[in-house]
Design a protein around this motif. Structure first.
Motif, PDB file in Angstrom:
ATOM      1  N   CYS A 123       0.808  -1.096   0.044  1.00 38.03           N
ATOM      2  CA  CYS A 123      -0.106   0.047  -0.203  1.00 38.03           C
ATOM      3  C   CYS A 123       0.683   1.303  -0.006  1.00 38.03           C
ATOM      4  CB  CYS A 123      -1.017   0.033   1.215  1.00 38.03           C
ATOM      5  SG  CYS A 123      -0.458  -0.186   2.757  1.00 38.03           S
ATOM      6  N   GLU A 124       0.218   2.140  -0.313  1.00 39.26           N
ATOM      7  CA  GLU A 124       1.230   3.404  -0.839  1.00 39.26           C
ATOM      8  C   GLU A 124       0.490   4.751  -0.214  1.00 39.26           C
ATOM      9  OE1 GLU A 124       2.929   5.982  -4.577  1.00 39.26           O
ATOM     10  OE2 GLU A 124       2.005   4.281  -4.917  1.00 39.26           O
ATOM     11  N   PRO A 125       1.200   5.209   0.988  1.00 36.38           N
ATOM     12  CA  PRO A 125       0.903   6.677   1.310  1.00 36.38           C
ATOM     13  C   PRO A 125       1.183   7.555   0.397  1.00 36.38           C
ATOM     14  CG  PRO A 125       2.038   5.354   3.252  1.00 36.38           C
ATOM     15  CD  PRO A 125       2.346   4.717   1.991  1.00 36.38           C
ATOM     16  N   ILE A 143      -0.420   9.060   9.581  1.00 30.78           N
ATOM     17  CA  ILE A 143       0.004   7.767   9.480  1.00 30.78           C
ATOM     18  C   ILE A 143      -0.341   6.638  10.452  1.00 30.78           C
ATOM     19  CG2 ILE A 143       2.413   6.688   9.602  1.00 30.78           C
ATOM     20  CD1 ILE A 143       2.136   8.839   7.360  1.00 30.78           C
ATOM     21  N   HIS A 144      -0.769   6.676  11.784  1.00 36.84           N
ATOM     22  CA  HIS A 144      -1.116   5.803  12.588  1.00 36.84           C
ATOM     23  C   HIS A 144      -2.366   5.230  12.150  1.00 36.84           C
ATOM     24  CE1 HIS A 144      -1.056   3.741  16.985  1.00 36.84           C
ATOM     25  NE2 HIS A 144      -1.465   2.979  16.028  1.00 36.84           N
ATOM     26  N   ILE A 145      -3.489   6.139  11.909  1.00 40.35           N
ATOM     27  CA  ILE A 145      -4.742   5.560  11.261  1.00 40.35           C
ATOM     28  C   ILE A 145      -4.681   4.973  10.067  1.00 40.35           C
ATOM     29  CG2 ILE A 145      -7.154   6.394  10.674  1.00 40.35           C
ATOM     30  CD1 ILE A 145      -6.629   8.837  12.806  1.00 40.35           C
ATOM     31  N   SER A 146      -3.780   5.484   9.168  1.00 42.39           N
ATOM     32  CA  SER A 146      -3.620   4.651   7.796  1.00 42.39           C
ATOM     33  C   SER A 146      -3.049   3.210   7.944  1.00 42.39           C
ATOM     34  CB  SER A 146      -2.736   5.546   6.857  1.00 42.39           C
ATOM     35  OG  SER A 146      -1.404   5.522   7.255  1.00 42.39           O
ATOM     36  N   TYR A 147      -1.939   3.318   8.915  1.00 38.84           N
ATOM     37  CA  TYR A 147      -1.427   1.868   9.392  1.00 38.84           C
ATOM     38  C   TYR A 147      -2.649   0.898   9.753  1.00 38.84           C
ATOM     39  CZ  TYR A 147       0.107  -1.382  12.793  1.00 38.84           C
ATOM     40  OH  TYR A 147       0.437  -2.524  13.589  1.00 38.84           O
ATOM     41  N   ILE A 153      -6.806  -4.050   9.554  1.00 43.44           N
ATOM     42  CA  ILE A 153      -8.106  -4.311   8.931  1.00 43.44           C
ATOM     43  C   ILE A 153      -8.031  -5.046   7.742  1.00 43.44           C
ATOM     44  CG2 ILE A 153     -10.417  -3.320   7.813  1.00 43.44           C
ATOM     45  CD1 ILE A 153     -10.066  -0.890   9.768  1.00 43.44           C
ATOM     46  N   HIS A 154      -6.973  -4.775   6.815  1.00 42.70           N
ATOM     47  CA  HIS A 154      -6.877  -5.346   5.403  1.00 42.70           C
ATOM     48  C   HIS A 154      -5.743  -6.357   5.269  1.00 42.70           C
ATOM     49  CE1 HIS A 154     -10.433  -3.233   3.664  1.00 42.70           C
ATOM     50  NE2 HIS A 154      -9.989  -2.078   4.158  1.00 42.70           N
ATOM     51  N   GLY A 155      -4.781  -6.302   6.185  1.00 42.04           N
ATOM     52  CA  GLY A 155      -3.932  -7.423   6.128  1.00 42.04           C
ATOM     53  C   GLY A 155      -2.795  -7.136   5.109  1.00 42.04           C
ATOM     54  N   TYR A 156      -2.621  -5.779   4.817  1.00 40.04           N
ATOM     55  CA  TYR A 156      -1.296  -5.322   3.917  1.00 40.04           C
ATOM     56  C   TYR A 156      -0.088  -5.355   4.686  1.00 40.04           C
ATOM     57  CZ  TYR A 156      -4.433  -4.170   0.200  1.00 40.04           C
ATOM     58  OH  TYR A 156      -5.341  -4.215  -0.966  1.00 40.04           O
ATOM     59  N   THR A 157       1.110  -5.661   4.033  1.00 38.68           N
ATOM     60  CA  THR A 157       2.257  -5.852   4.940  1.00 38.68           C
ATOM     61  C   THR A 157       3.373  -4.887   4.942  1.00 38.68           C
ATOM     62  OG1 THR A 157       3.394  -7.068   2.735  1.00 38.68           O
ATOM     63  CG2 THR A 157       2.169  -8.366   4.255  1.00 38.68           C
ATOM     64  N   ASP A 158       3.216  -3.895   3.479  1.00 41.52           N
ATOM     65  CA  ASP A 158       4.199  -2.994   3.342  1.00 41.52           C
ATOM     66  C   ASP A 158       3.797  -1.637   2.981  1.00 41.52           C
ATOM     67  OD1 ASP A 158       7.052  -4.624   3.056  1.00 41.52           O
ATOM     68  OD2 ASP A 158       5.300  -5.708   2.609  1.00 41.52           O
ATOM     69  N   TYR A 159       4.396  -0.512   3.308  1.00 47.32           N
ATOM     70  CA  TYR A 159       4.259   0.742   2.851  1.00 47.32           C
ATOM     71  C   TYR A 159       5.448   0.983   1.740  1.00 47.32           C
ATOM     72  CZ  TYR A 159       1.290   2.964   6.467  1.00 47.32           C
ATOM     73  OH  TYR A 159       0.337   3.416   7.348  1.00 47.32           O
ATOM     74  N   VAL A 160       4.830   1.571   0.603  1.00 44.67           N
ATOM     75  CA  VAL A 160       6.007   2.035  -0.164  1.00 44.67           C
ATOM     76  C   VAL A 160       5.626   3.466  -0.568  1.00 44.67           C
ATOM     77  CG1 VAL A 160       6.368  -0.344  -1.348  1.00 44.67           C
ATOM     78  CG2 VAL A 160       4.595   1.024  -2.086  1.00 44.67           C
ATOM     79  N   LEU A 231      -2.985   0.448  22.895  1.00 38.73           N
ATOM     80  CA  LEU A 231      -4.441   0.082  23.324  1.00 38.73           C
ATOM     81  C   LEU A 231      -5.649   0.859  22.710  1.00 38.73           C
ATOM     82  CD1 LEU A 231      -3.500  -0.638  27.206  1.00 38.73           C
ATOM     83  CD2 LEU A 231      -3.727  -2.148  25.302  1.00 38.73           C
ATOM     84  N   ASP A 232      -5.258   1.995  22.182  1.00 37.71           N
ATOM     85  CA  ASP A 232      -6.292   2.868  21.542  1.00 37.71           C
ATOM     86  C   ASP A 232      -6.438   2.225  20.243  1.00 37.71           C
ATOM     87  OD1 ASP A 232      -6.083   4.257  23.809  1.00 37.71           O
ATOM     88  OD2 ASP A 232      -5.424   6.068  22.740  1.00 37.71           O
ATOM     89  N   GLU A 233      -5.840   1.134  19.577  1.00 40.11           N
ATOM     90  CA  GLU A 233      -6.153   0.837  18.427  1.00 40.11           C
ATOM     91  C   GLU A 233      -7.382   0.111  18.134  1.00 40.11           C
ATOM     92  OE1 GLU A 233      -2.666  -1.488  16.668  1.00 40.11           O
ATOM     93  OE2 GLU A 233      -1.478   0.044  16.603  1.00 40.11           O
ATOM     94  N   SER A 234      -7.927  -0.579  19.185  1.00 42.49           N
ATOM     95  CA  SER A 234      -9.029  -1.332  18.871  1.00 42.49           C
ATOM     96  C   SER A 234     -10.347  -0.322  18.931  1.00 42.49           C
ATOM     97  CB  SER A 234      -9.446  -2.083  20.185  1.00 42.49           C
ATOM     98  OG  SER A 234      -9.305  -1.474  21.259  1.00 42.49           O
ATOM     99  N   GLY A 235     -10.279   0.808  19.420  1.00 44.76           N
ATOM    100  CA  GLY A 235     -11.344   1.752  19.289  1.00 44.76           C
ATOM    101  C   GLY A 235     -11.324   2.346  18.126  1.00 44.76           C
ATOM    102  N   ILE A 236     -10.035   2.649  17.613  1.00 43.85           N
ATOM    103  CA  ILE A 236     -10.093   3.438  16.397  1.00 43.85           C
ATOM    104  C   ILE A 236     -10.320   2.328  15.262  1.00 43.85           C
ATOM    105  CG2 ILE A 236      -8.260   4.353  14.657  1.00 43.85           C
ATOM    106  CD1 ILE A 236      -6.722   5.410  17.300  1.00 43.85           C
ATOM    107  N   THR A 237      -9.953   1.144  15.350  1.00 44.25           N
ATOM    108  CA  THR A 237     -10.370   0.057  14.480  1.00 44.25           C
ATOM    109  C   THR A 237     -11.899   0.123  14.132  1.00 44.25           C
ATOM    110  OG1 THR A 237      -8.188  -0.970  14.718  1.00 44.25           O
ATOM    111  CG2 THR A 237     -10.321  -2.464  13.687  1.00 44.25           C
ATOM    112  N   ASP A 238     -12.707   0.061  15.646  1.00 43.65           N
ATOM    113  CA  ASP A 238     -14.184  -0.089  15.447  1.00 43.65           C
ATOM    114  C   ASP A 238     -14.682   1.240  14.579  1.00 43.65           C
ATOM    115  OD1 ASP A 238     -13.787  -2.442  16.629  1.00 43.65           O
ATOM    116  OD2 ASP A 238     -14.520  -1.399  18.733  1.00 43.65           O
TER     117      ASP A 238
END
Length: 245
Positions: A123-125, A143-147, A153-160, A231-238
């Motif tokens: 994936c590409e920022p 950056i964190h929310i895009s990660y 959520i989508h299982g991507y492995t790398d930023y380019v 620990l905030d990631e689960s709420g952001i993910t939801d």
């Protein structure tokens, strides 16, 4: 995809903490009780996308780069933006690899195809723009929310990413990117670019170690202490998943 008018996340930053700003001037210090509230949202309406495009044109034009914000790449893409007091102060897009490929394929297709053959999901920022004088937490939050969207959520492995050679050290030091391809001409902005790569498993490790701990890790030079706590990631993910088809 998150569809309500509520922000994905909001946070406050003391205005006096100018050491948290990307650009600063000592005389710009404010009263220590002043705070600035930032909201991170999805640009899921025409008005929000236009506000993000205006900031891109402003910041890219200031650096002398060409950019055509009217031509969006066909890749699966989300656009995030940060606003405070009704003003858009940061934005970035995230393109997910698929049949249409990625924007970087235009200049680095051979290198990206080599990674794809290894089973990497890319994936590409792109179109990252932060207004001058804005706290580092805005950059880190986008950056964190895009990660979270790409990896959790989508299982991507790398930023380019394609970056100007002058900015390579910034992305190496601040996020841990590594060289992926030597300098070529980026046809979209009419400037030289190199291809960098970041494994998202590495980003996950740094978030667990440093996220939300910028006061405890003042000596750490990367952006990871300015990310949200792990620990905030689960709420952001939801909130990102809420309403997604």
């Amino acid at each position: 995809m998150y569809q309500t008018d509520e922000p994905i996340v909001s946070f406050e930053t003391p205005v006096s903490l100018r050491d948290l700003c990307i650009e600063e001037r000592p005389q710009d210090r404010a009263h220590p009780l002043d705070v600035q509230v930032f909201h991170i949202r999805l640009a899921n309406s025409a008005g929000r996308r236009e506000a993000a495009s205006l900031l891109i044109r402003k910041m890219y034009g200031w650096r002398g780069y060409e950019v055509d914000t009217g031509q969006d790449h066909a890749a699966d893409k989300i656009t995030l933006y940060a606003e405070t007091e009704g003003q858009t102060v940061g934005t970035m897009s995230l393109c997910l690899d698929g049949p249409a490929g990625l924007p970087a394929d235009e200049n680095f297709r051979d290198r990206l195809d080599a990674l794809r053959r290894q089973g990497r999901r890319l994936c590409e920022p792109s179109r990252l723009a932060i207004d001058k004088g804005v706290t580092k937490r805005v950059f880190a939050s986008l950056i964190h929310i895009s990660y979270i969207y790409a990896h959790n959520i989508h299982g991507y492995t790398d930023y380019v990413i394609e970056v100007n050679p002058r900015h390579v050290m910034f992305y190496r030091r601040m996020l841990g990117f590594r060289d992926c391809a030597a300098e070529r001409t980026c046809t979209r902005v009419g400037a030289p670019a190199v291809l960098l790569r970041l494994e998202l498993d590495y980003m996950a490790q740094q978030i667990r170690r440093f996220g939300g701990m910028f006061e405890q890790h003042a000596e750490e030079r990367s952006f990871y202490p300015y990310f949200f706590p792990y620990l905030d990631e689960s709420g952001i993910t939801d909130r990102l998943v809420n309403g997604r088809g």
